[in-house]
Design an enzyme around this catalytic site. Structure first.
Site, short mmCIF file in Angstrom:
data_model
loop_
_atom_site.label_atom_id
_atom_site.label_comp_id
_atom_site.label_asym_id
_atom_site.label_seq_id
_atom_site.Cartn_x
_atom_site.Cartn_y
_atom_site.Cartn_z
N ARG A 1 5.50 -12.58 9.77
CA ARG A 1 6.17 -11.31 9.46
C ARG A 1 7.60 -11.36 9.95
O ARG A 1 7.90 -12.02 10.94
CB ARG A 1 5.53 -10.16 10.24
CG ARG A 1 4.15 -9.81 9.89
CD ARG A 1 3.66 -8.73 10.82
NE ARG A 1 4.06 -7.41 10.35
CZ ARG A 1 3.38 -6.73 9.41
NH1 ARG A 1 2.33 -7.26 8.85
NH2 ARG A 1 3.78 -5.54 9.04
N GLU B 1 0.87 -1.17 0.00
CA GLU B 1 0.00 0.00 0.00
C GLU B 1 0.91 1.23 0.00
O GLU B 1 1.81 1.34 0.84
CB GLU B 1 -0.88 0.00 1.26
CG GLU B 1 -1.80 1.20 1.26
CD GLU B 1 -2.72 1.27 2.48
OE1 GLU B 1 -2.71 0.35 3.32
OE2 GLU B 1 -3.44 2.28 2.57
N LYS C 1 5.03 0.69 9.24
CA LYS C 1 5.03 2.01 8.59
C LYS C 1 4.44 3.07 9.50
O LYS C 1 4.90 4.19 9.54
CB LYS C 1 4.23 1.93 7.29
CG LYS C 1 4.99 1.25 6.18
CD LYS C 1 4.18 1.25 4.89
CE LYS C 1 3.21 0.12 4.87
NZ LYS C 1 2.56 -0.09 3.56
P1 ATP Z 1 3.15 -2.16 7.96
O1 ATP Z 1 2.50 -2.93 9.07
O2 ATP Z 1 4.59 -1.91 8.13
O3 ATP Z 1 2.39 -0.93 7.59
P2 ATP Z 1 1.79 -3.56 5.92
O4 ATP Z 1 1.64 -5.03 6.02
O5 ATP Z 1 0.63 -2.72 6.26
O6 ATP Z 1 3.08 -3.14 6.72
P3 ATP Z 1 1.68 -3.44 3.09
O7 ATP Z 1 2.08 -2.33 2.21
O8 ATP Z 1 0.25 -3.76 3.21
O9 ATP Z 1 2.30 -3.14 4.51
O10 ATP Z 1 2.52 -4.74 2.74
C1 ATP Z 1 2.84 -5.21 1.46
C2 ATP Z 1 3.24 -6.65 1.57
O11 ATP Z 1 4.40 -6.78 2.41
C3 ATP Z 1 2.15 -7.48 2.21
O12 ATP Z 1 2.00 -8.67 1.46
C4 ATP Z 1 2.65 -7.76 3.59
O13 ATP Z 1 2.16 -8.98 4.06
C5 ATP Z 1 4.17 -7.75 3.41
N1 ATP Z 1 4.84 -7.36 4.64
C6 ATP Z 1 4.65 -6.24 5.36
N2 ATP Z 1 5.39 -6.24 6.48
C7 ATP Z 1 6.07 -7.40 6.48
C8 ATP Z 1 7.02 -8.00 7.37
N3 ATP Z 1 7.40 -7.40 8.49
N4 ATP Z 1 7.53 -9.20 7.03
C9 ATP Z 1 7.16 -9.82 5.90
N5 ATP Z 1 6.28 -9.32 5.02
C10 ATP Z 1 5.73 -8.12 5.30
MG MG Z 2 -1.16 -2.39 5.80
#
Ligand code: ATP
Ligand code: MG
Length: 561
Positions: free
Chosen positions: A262, A37, A272
């Site tokens: 994760r 995102e 983020k």
């Molecule tokens: P954050 O919690 O940091 O905002 P998010 O999961 O909301 O991260 P997205 O932009 O939705 O961020 O993530 C894009 C992809 O990266 C998703 O498929 C998510 O599952 C993966 N991802 C995000 N954080 C991690 C992590 N710490 N380890 C592995 N994969 C991750």
């Molecule tokens: Mg997210």
């Protein structure tokens, strides 16, 4: 790793994909996607997901899409979207012509939602957020049906169109799937699939007044792109029944969602939202601050894409939440740097050293080895003269036993150059040593003598006339505890910030060859650590170095030689 070993150690995701391929599922096709995102910069956790999704596609002869999951115009920005593309490229992955946006599918998604309404599986609900929450029930009590649940298909279609046309205020209505308010899985209790948001979208402008929820947009985008394996993190495990429900009830291509844990790392926060706070409250200097575990921060710090790949490989995939030690990341970084980083000389706390018996006005060039781990890196010339600087830590007026560096009457080897013996030293009015006077042995050029006498200590130096004035930023861990998110009640992770995570030294000196060094390409300052030139060097018109990582044990190693 030999391909045979790799075969044996397939993780649970790769084994599953291999089985699916062997069974001919999806005609043997493998197609993954990385769906960030654009509401912040990518971090190391994303890097892991990128390595997994693009890696799997490469290994199984498949494809991987980059999809910007831009369904919430409130938090998303073009700035973030651009940074994401740059970072994925920098990590070494290529989406060819397969860059997509969830917003590309807004028309199709609207049509799919209408299809659900037509088949009696979605309804427009007038409950406000708070009321909806009350009727949702809890983990132990079932929810209650919305009073709007039994609207006719026709009424629902009309209202949904009116929602689309902007005829209602934000929050006045939602479109919800009609599933089961008593499901033990809260995600199945008539989840919201469209909400009203009167906000311009970076890609679609003011065309839409309604935006799809994450669960709806995400799975249906996967389906539209004919993804075969939708790899995501564990928090979506309980969303999988909903993911499956949409595909089944819409009777569309059905990707397999598979969850993995994760990546978490000690001494940082990997979300983020939390990183945004660090940036907005000024605890760090932007998303690309070298202390941040963002891809841009790590890049600026001197990480190579290879060291990040290596780290992700070693961490592997887990089915349960865990936390990886920062030391493993540092280990991968050092291994990579040790192989490739050229060696250079520099002193962080300069102390003048005058060689009394060195011929006045003589200058020479010393041959120095560029990388003892890589003969092909060759040697370079380093200017040398009778006035040099050593590090203040390498001289002691009254040394303890086993101090093998410089002290009155003691002899040391100047790395690559000569043996020098301390004859005298000069102090200022405050009693601080400001100059050391030595004699050198002209026969010891290159650091050896014919008589083979043993000199235990080797210290680094720079030539006074040609050394480059340098500012050095010494980075330490951003948080002072391994798990900064664990706090006492009423406190938050901010209180765990390490107040000494950045120290700047303004009066360092480095060898003249460094005036040519490229930005963000790390080198080793011998006996000190790995560093790289920061991009601020251009604006501040001075060489500014970031410390990438300290040497593990500089003293032990060099003094044994
Ligand atoms: P954050 O919690 O940091 O905002 P998010 O999961 O909301 O991260 P997205 O932009 O939705 O961020 O993530 C894009 C992809 O990266 C998703 O498929 C998510 O599952 C993966 N991802 C995000 N954080 C991690 C992590 N710490 N380890 C592995 N994969 C991750
Ligand atoms: Mg997210």
């Amino acid at each position: 790793m030999s391909s045979e070993n790799k075969e044996e150690s397939l993780d649970f995701i790769r084994s599953r994909i291999k089985d699916d391929q062997a069974k001919g599922k999806n005609n043997g096709r493998v197609h993954t996607r990385f769906p960030p995102e654009p509401n912040g910069y990518l971090h190391l956790g994303h890097a892991k997901s990128i390595c997994l999704n693009f890696g799997v596609a490469n290994e199984f002869n498949g494809l991987c899409n980059l999809r910007l999951d831009d369904t919430n115009p409130v938090a998303e920005r073009i700035e973030y979207a651009n940074a994401i593309k740059k970072d994925v490229k920098w990590l070494g992955f290529n989406w060819d012509n397969r860059l997509y946006h969830a917003s590309d599918y807004f028309d199709q998604l609207f049509e799919l939602a209408s299809q659900l309404i037509r088949s009696g599986k979605a309804f427009v609900c007038d409950l406000a957020f708070e009321e909806m929450k009350k009727l949702r029930g809890t983990l132990v009590t079932p929810g209650q049906n919305s009073p709007f649940r039994e609207r006719s298909v026709e009424e629902n279609l009309n209202l949904f169109t009116q929602m689309k046309n902007g005829e209602f205020l934000d929050g006045a209505k939602t479109l919800r799937a009609k599933i089961d308010m008593s499901s033990p899985n809260m995600n199945m209790r008539d989840p919201v699939i469209y909400r009203i948001i009167h906000k311009e979208h970076p890609k679609t402008g003011d065309k839409w007044k309604i935006y799809p929820s994450y669960d709806f947009a995400h799975g249906q985008s996967d389906s539209i792109e004919e993804i075969t394996h939708s790899l995501c993190t564990l928090e979506f495990e309980h969303h999988r029944p909903l993911y499956d429900w949409f595909c089944e009830n819409l009777n569309i291509h059905h990707p397999q969602q598979i969850e993995f844990a994760r990546l978490n790392l000690t001494y940082v926060v990997m979300s983020k939202r939390k990183m945004l706070r660090l940036v907005e409250e000024g605890h760090v200097n932007g998303w690309d601050d070298p202390r941040m575990p963002t891809v841009q921060g790590m890049r600026r710090r001197g990480f190579s894409p290879e060291s990040i790949h290596d780290f992700c490989d070693r961490v592997g995939l887990a089915k349960r939440e865990n936390i990886i030690e920062a030391e493993l990341l540092e280990h991968c970084l050092r291994q990579d740097l040790n192989k490739r980083a050229p060696r250079r000389l520099g002193v962080l706390n300069p102390l003048k050293l005058t060689i009394e018996n060195y011929p006045t006005n003589q200058n020479e060039e010393i041959d120095a080895v560029n990388n003892p781990e890589d003969e092909s890196a060759g040697t370079r010339k380093v200017p040398f003269s009778g006035e040099i600087y050593i590090d203040r830590n390498d001289f002691m007026e009254e040394p303890p036993k086993k101090y093998f560096r410089l002290a009155p009457g003691k002899e040391v080897r100047l790395k690559y150059a000569y043996y020098v013996t301390c004859k005298d030293f000069i102090k200022d009015d405050n009693g601080e040593v400001i100059e050391v006077i030595c004699n050198y042995d002209p026969e010891s050029k290159g650091g050896n003598t014919e008589d083979g006498r043993r000199v235990k200590g080797t210290i680094q130096w720079v030539d006074a006339k040609t050394a480059v004035p340098t500012k050095v930023r010494l980075y330490d861990r951003l948080f002072s505890v391994p798990n900064p998110e664990v706090t006492n009640e009423g406190e938050d992770f901010i209180k765990n910030i390490n107040p000494d995570s950045l120290k700047t030294l303004d009066t360092c000196l480095t060898e003249s060859n460094l005036s040519q060094i490229e930005t963000e390409v790390p080198f080793q300052l011998e006996r000190i650590g790995y560093f790289c030139k920061d991009r601020d060097s251009e604006t501040e018109e001075q060489l500014i170095l970031n410390r990438t990582v300290a040497l593990r044990d500089s003293w032990g190693k060099l003094n044994k030689k």
